[in-house]
Design a protein around this motif. Structure first.
Motif, short mmCIF file in Angstrom:
data_model
loop_
_atom_site.label_atom_id
_atom_site.label_comp_id
_atom_site.label_asym_id
_atom_site.label_seq_id
_atom_site.Cartn_x
_atom_site.Cartn_y
_atom_site.Cartn_z
N VAL A 79 -20.53 -3.83 3.62
CA VAL A 79 -19.85 -4.39 2.46
C VAL A 79 -19.41 -3.28 1.51
CG1 VAL A 79 -20.16 -5.84 0.41
CG2 VAL A 79 -20.96 -6.64 2.63
N LEU A 80 -20.27 -2.31 1.28
CA LEU A 80 -19.93 -1.19 0.39
C LEU A 80 -18.73 -0.42 0.93
CD1 LEU A 80 -20.74 0.33 -2.17
CD2 LEU A 80 -22.17 1.77 -0.74
N ASN A 81 -18.70 -0.17 2.24
CA ASN A 81 -17.56 0.51 2.83
C ASN A 81 -16.28 -0.31 2.66
OD1 ASN A 81 -19.15 2.64 3.62
ND2 ASN A 81 -19.42 1.91 5.70
N ALA A 82 -16.39 -1.63 2.82
CA ALA A 82 -15.23 -2.50 2.64
C ALA A 82 -14.75 -2.49 1.20
CB ALA A 82 -15.57 -3.93 3.08
N ILE A 83 -15.69 -2.52 0.24
CA ILE A 83 -15.34 -2.50 -1.18
C ILE A 83 -14.64 -1.19 -1.52
CG2 ILE A 83 -16.23 -2.47 -3.54
CD1 ILE A 83 -18.66 -4.02 -2.46
N MET A 84 -15.22 -0.08 -1.08
CA MET A 84 -14.65 1.23 -1.40
C MET A 84 -13.27 1.39 -0.76
SD MET A 84 -18.19 3.42 -1.31
CE MET A 84 -17.43 5.01 -1.27
N SER A 85 -13.11 0.90 0.46
CA SER A 85 -11.82 0.95 1.13
C SER A 85 -10.79 0.13 0.35
CB SER A 85 -11.96 0.41 2.55
OG SER A 85 -10.70 0.21 3.13
N TYR A 86 -11.18 -1.05 -0.08
CA TYR A 86 -10.26 -1.89 -0.84
C TYR A 86 -9.89 -1.24 -2.18
CZ TYR A 86 -8.29 -5.88 -3.26
OH TYR A 86 -7.45 -6.71 -3.97
N ALA A 87 -10.88 -0.68 -2.86
CA ALA A 87 -10.62 -0.06 -4.16
C ALA A 87 -9.69 1.14 -4.04
CB ALA A 87 -11.93 0.36 -4.83
N THR A 88 -9.85 1.95 -3.01
CA THR A 88 -9.01 3.13 -2.88
C THR A 88 -7.64 2.81 -2.29
OG1 THR A 88 -10.03 3.66 -0.75
CG2 THR A 88 -10.90 4.77 -2.68
N ASN A 89 -7.58 1.92 -1.30
CA ASN A 89 -6.31 1.65 -0.63
C ASN A 89 -5.45 0.61 -1.35
OD1 ASN A 89 -7.04 3.46 1.35
ND2 ASN A 89 -7.95 1.91 2.63
N GLU A 90 -6.04 -0.46 -1.82
CA GLU A 90 -5.27 -1.54 -2.43
C GLU A 90 -5.15 -1.38 -3.94
OE1 GLU A 90 -3.73 -3.81 -0.58
OE2 GLU A 90 -4.56 -2.92 1.23
N LEU A 91 -6.23 -1.02 -4.62
CA LEU A 91 -6.20 -0.91 -6.08
C LEU A 91 -5.82 0.49 -6.56
CD1 LEU A 91 -9.45 -2.92 -6.91
CD2 LEU A 91 -7.09 -3.74 -6.88
N ARG A 92 -5.74 1.45 -5.63
CA ARG A 92 -5.40 2.84 -5.93
C ARG A 92 -6.33 3.45 -6.97
NH1 ARG A 92 -2.96 2.65 -1.60
NH2 ARG A 92 -0.79 2.07 -1.46
N MET A 93 -7.62 3.19 -6.83
CA MET A 93 -8.63 3.77 -7.72
C MET A 93 -9.28 4.93 -7.00
SD MET A 93 -10.52 0.50 -9.34
CE MET A 93 -9.74 -0.46 -10.58
N GLN A 94 -9.80 5.84 -7.78
CA GLN A 94 -10.50 6.99 -7.23
C GLN A 94 -12.00 6.75 -7.35
OE1 GLN A 94 -9.60 10.66 -9.21
NE2 GLN A 94 -10.98 11.84 -7.93
N ILE A 95 -12.72 6.87 -6.24
CA ILE A 95 -14.17 6.68 -6.23
C ILE A 95 -14.81 7.97 -6.73
CG2 ILE A 95 -16.20 6.22 -4.81
CD1 ILE A 95 -14.31 3.82 -5.02
N VAL A 96 -15.75 7.85 -7.66
CA VAL A 96 -16.46 8.99 -8.22
C VAL A 96 -17.89 8.93 -7.72
CG1 VAL A 96 -17.18 10.12 -10.34
CG2 VAL A 96 -15.03 8.88 -10.28
N ASP A 97 -18.36 10.02 -7.10
CA ASP A 97 -19.74 10.04 -6.61
C ASP A 97 -20.71 10.38 -7.69
OD1 ASP A 97 -19.11 9.35 -4.01
OD2 ASP A 97 -18.72 11.42 -3.45
#
Length: 140
Positions: free
Chosen positions: A122-140
């Protein structure tokens, strides 16, 4: 039985919050530009020492100007998505866990919140959606 979108969104937000996933909300570029400009100006004025001084000053200025703009992904999911984006995210997560075949769709939400391997899917799916569809940058 149809999926309760709100409950699934809350479960997704819980998974994102437990992993402390944060996103940059439109400020990373601004911080970079500020830091680079200060470093450049310092280098022009004082040479190599100015690069270090300008970089440090630019970093501090960028921090002050962008402070508070990196938000938890769970908060963004619950508060900032449109209804269309929420529906797309639910579909994205549902596709990601489709191979699990829960016997009843009602079991999906507790399964997501309690099973570590499913949380990772689920986390991988969320992060994929956030970066690809919402164009957000994930911060570690």
């Amino acid at each position: 039985m149809p999926i309760d979108t709100r409950e699934l969104m809350e479960a997704i937000a819980i998974v994102a919050d437990e992993q402390n996933v944060r996103v940059a909300v439109k400020q990373s570029g601004k911080g970079t530009a500020i830091c680079a400009a200060c470093c450049f100006a310092g280098g022009l004025l004082m040479g190599p020492v100015g690069l270090a001084v300008g970089g440090a000053a630019g970093g501090i200025a960028a921090y002050k100007m962008t402070s508070g703009t990196f938000r938890p992904l769970g908060e963004v999911i619950l508060n900032d998505l449109t209804d269309t984006q929420r529906e797309q995210l639910v579909q994205h997560v549902t596709k990601a866990v489709a191979d699990i075949h829960p016997t009843d769709i009602v079991m999906l939400i507790p399964l997501i919140t309690q099973n570590a391997s499913i949380q990772q899917v689920v986390l991988n799916a969320i992060m994929s959606y956030a970066t690809n569809e919402l164009r957000m940058q994930i911060v570690d």
